[in-house]
Design a protein around this motif. Structure first.
Motif, short mmCIF file in Angstrom:
data_model
loop_
_atom_site.label_atom_id
_atom_site.label_comp_id
_atom_site.label_asym_id
_atom_site.label_seq_id
_atom_site.Cartn_x
_atom_site.Cartn_y
_atom_site.Cartn_z
N ALA A 55 0.85 -1.19 0.00
CA ALA A 55 0.00 0.00 0.00
C ALA A 55 0.88 1.24 0.00
O ALA A 55 2.00 1.23 0.47
CB ALA A 55 -0.89 0.00 1.23
N SER A 56 0.35 2.30 -0.57
CA SER A 56 1.13 3.53 -0.66
C SER A 56 1.30 4.17 0.70
O SER A 56 0.35 4.35 1.45
CB SER A 56 0.43 4.52 -1.58
OG SER A 56 1.00 5.79 -1.39
N ALA A 57 2.52 4.54 0.99
CA ALA A 57 2.79 5.24 2.24
C ALA A 57 2.18 6.62 2.25
O ALA A 57 2.03 7.24 3.29
CB ALA A 57 4.30 5.33 2.47
N PHE A 58 1.84 7.13 1.08
CA PHE A 58 1.26 8.46 0.99
C PHE A 58 -0.25 8.45 0.93
O PHE A 58 -0.89 9.50 0.98
CB PHE A 58 1.76 9.19 -0.26
CG PHE A 58 3.16 9.67 -0.13
CD1 PHE A 58 3.53 10.46 0.95
CD2 PHE A 58 4.10 9.36 -1.08
CE1 PHE A 58 4.81 10.92 1.07
CE2 PHE A 58 5.39 9.82 -0.97
CZ PHE A 58 5.75 10.59 0.11
N LEU A 72 7.68 8.04 -11.26
CA LEU A 72 7.04 6.89 -10.63
C LEU A 72 6.56 5.90 -11.69
O LEU A 72 6.80 4.70 -11.58
CB LEU A 72 5.86 7.34 -9.75
CG LEU A 72 6.23 8.08 -8.46
CD1 LEU A 72 4.98 8.69 -7.83
CD2 LEU A 72 6.90 7.15 -7.46
N GLN A 102 6.94 2.23 -10.10
CA GLN A 102 6.66 2.39 -8.67
C GLN A 102 5.16 2.50 -8.44
O GLN A 102 4.69 3.50 -7.86
CB GLN A 102 7.37 3.64 -8.14
CG GLN A 102 8.87 3.64 -8.30
CD GLN A 102 9.57 2.88 -7.18
OE1 GLN A 102 8.92 2.26 -6.34
NE2 GLN A 102 10.88 2.90 -7.19
N SER A 103 4.39 1.51 -8.85
CA SER A 103 2.94 1.68 -8.76
C SER A 103 2.45 1.73 -7.32
O SER A 103 1.42 2.31 -7.03
CB SER A 103 2.20 0.61 -9.57
OG SER A 103 2.65 -0.67 -9.23
N ALA A 104 3.24 1.19 -6.38
CA ALA A 104 2.83 1.22 -4.98
C ALA A 104 2.79 2.65 -4.42
O ALA A 104 2.06 2.92 -3.48
CB ALA A 104 3.75 0.36 -4.13
N GLN A 105 3.59 3.53 -4.98
CA GLN A 105 3.64 4.91 -4.48
C GLN A 105 2.89 5.87 -5.39
O GLN A 105 2.92 7.08 -5.19
CB GLN A 105 5.09 5.37 -4.34
CG GLN A 105 5.93 4.53 -3.39
CD GLN A 105 5.40 4.55 -1.97
OE1 GLN A 105 4.91 5.57 -1.51
NE2 GLN A 105 5.44 3.42 -1.28
#
Lengths: 259, 259, 259
Positions: B5-8, B72, B77-80
């Motif tokens: 999951a995205s940290a943002f 990204l 970097q699809s998670a972010q």
């Protein structure tokens, strides 16, 4: 979640339990999925990679964990990170060092990789019930960088970067080296070691001579440097490892001439 | 799903709500996981990255979002990505521009990255209830490429690519430049900007001089170009940013001589 | 799980059903999410990529699947792998060849990519109820490498690698070439083909001349080599494909002079 679950997750957990009981730990084993889909790869993993490479004496298991973690974080391999954070803890990497490694690699491989890694680390820290004071090392006096080398480095940045990209020169001098590299939660030698691993993992040869020299100035031997490349061949692939060999050779040769 | 999951994700959503109410938005903040696992990285993110870098005047927030999204998407970097698509929308990037950016980067970083990004974009568009007519810009007259520069570019492809890889030359001339670059859903300057960011993110220096010149012909200033590299240091890591500096210097010098 | 699910997953499955009924298969189609978020990319995918590129006669569909799989595995695109493993099986790639491809790319792009790919492959093999004896090919006599070329290769490793990184030289000679390259579950030509694709996907030009020559010695034609680069432009992006063109040219020219 199977699609992206770590193939190492299961085994490393069971390895940890044995360690807690003070018994010699069995080698990690890939998940049964790997055995069923790629039996030959399973054999290479158990017999060659964990059965032999990880046990070579040229580099300590803790160092192997540091460079494996650096390679995984800096190439965005968060799916395989979980098992290796556990293995790293088992091999003597402290939680505060894992935290510092991730922070360091935010700068050396980009924020997105570090953010994804932080989330994985948080899971393992929670699972292992690691208290907060083991994650944040108590505030220590910042390290002092060797002044002659640091003045030379700063002069290079000012000569090559300041006129073209003044913002980048500023953050390089005033954050990266005046702050990040001076933090005491990683030894300078370990910080150099993970930087070298991150550069090889990203296929970035241009800054490798500087950081390899710095690593050797900080105590990395030639045998260890060569073994870093050998170990990383398995974690970042033969092509990037092979491309690092001529850089190593040039650095070794140049250091011979300096003596 | 926590692992990737995205940290943002959380913070940017709350930021959006404030925007809807017309209040000045608070800076994005990483998830509590980042605070707990890597407190030092959390501080760098809030104080340095969002507290300072994103606010530097050398580049507008909308441009910073464009290049961050390009970095990204093109480095997978699809998670972010989720949090930054939201932040991009908040910073004035239109849904149709995000759609065009992803389509452009299918060609400039490969279909798999674009496919993964499209799925994330679809989620955000749905979540924000963005109507279809804001995603597809109404059919516009294709742009006309500057004929002298385009003839020169085509001649280069014919000289260097046609004899070796005729299929690649064909698609470069007849799809990439005769079709993709002429689509009006991104301005030529923005299309160049995200191409430059994608090249730096992928560590591909060879085509950077051509696209950096094109970006500057399309209106990107030297100060902005340098700030693109500075901003991207945080999103793709210092090594790739540093490797872009000599390319920038060469392009700037060559343009000085042209005058 | 939507975030990282394959955009191709649905369509390829339906394509398979048709194949089982002996009807000509419809082209794969991206998921509806791609249509809604990036309608222009959806059109390029159906009309250009699957409607045209995959049907070009310069390279067989089975070869296109091999290099697409090699590109996906070696650049860590596990989210897009599922659909392409299915498409590969439909295009005549055997399960044992997919297993061998993943094992080969553990060495040529690093263990983490191969581990993630093995988990995806296991899912598809289970879903399609592929029996174990189709995944492990029955033990065959190891291939014999052409002795003159192999002696020359070994001499190069001993000259360039042994003194600097003896461990890496040892594993290159005694595992990679004495074992992996001799396994009979991939033909030498196919093994070369996926190695070339992995090198292009990783932007690693240094070892490309050696492996491109080896691929051509193993039967890859110039037209096919050029089409590999053209096809990969769509899967790894234009920059890496364009960077491979001068390498192809040099290899072709050098082979002309040898005659």
């Amino acid at each position: 979640m199977k699609l992206l679950a770590s193939a190492f997750a299961t085994l490393c957990f069971s390895a940890m339990v044995d360690a807690d009981q003070g018994m010699s730990r069995p080698d990690p084993k890939p998940s049964p999925d790997v055995l069923e889909a790629t039996p030959q790869l399973y054999n290479y993993t158990t017999e060659l990679l964990f059965g032999e490479v990880w046990k070579r004496e040229e580099l300590a298991p803790r160092d192997r964990s540091l460079i494996t973690l650096a390679a995984l974080v800096s190439s965005g391999q968060s799916a395989q990170l979980s098992g290796h954070i556990k293995l790293g803890l088992d091999n003597g990497v402290k939680p505060s060092e894992i935290s510092a490694l991730i922070t360091h690699l935010a700068f050396y491989s980009g924020w997105p990789n570090a953010m994804s890694a932080a989330i994985v680390a948080r899971q393992i820290f929670t699972e292992r019930q690691i208290p907060a004071d083991q994650i944040t090392s108590p505030a220590k006096e910042p390290l002092t960088l060797e002044p002659v080398a640091e003045a030379k480095r700063r002069a290079l940045v000012e000569a090559n970067v300041s006129a073209v990209a003044p913002g980048l020169a500023h953050y390089t001098n005033d954050v990266l080296f005046a702050d990040l590299w001076r933090q005491a939660d990683l030894t300078p030698r370990d910080r150099s070691l993970i930087t070298v691993a991150a550069l090889i993992a990203q296929g970035q040869a241009a800054q490798l001579p500087f950081h390899l020299n710095r690593a050797m100035d900080n105590g990395l031997t030639r045998t260890q440097a060569a073994e870093v490349v050998t170990h990383l061949a398995f974690y970042v692939g033969w092509p990037k490892a092979m491309s690092a060999v001529p850089v190593l050779k040039d650095v070794f040769d140049a250091r011979d001439k300096q003596v």
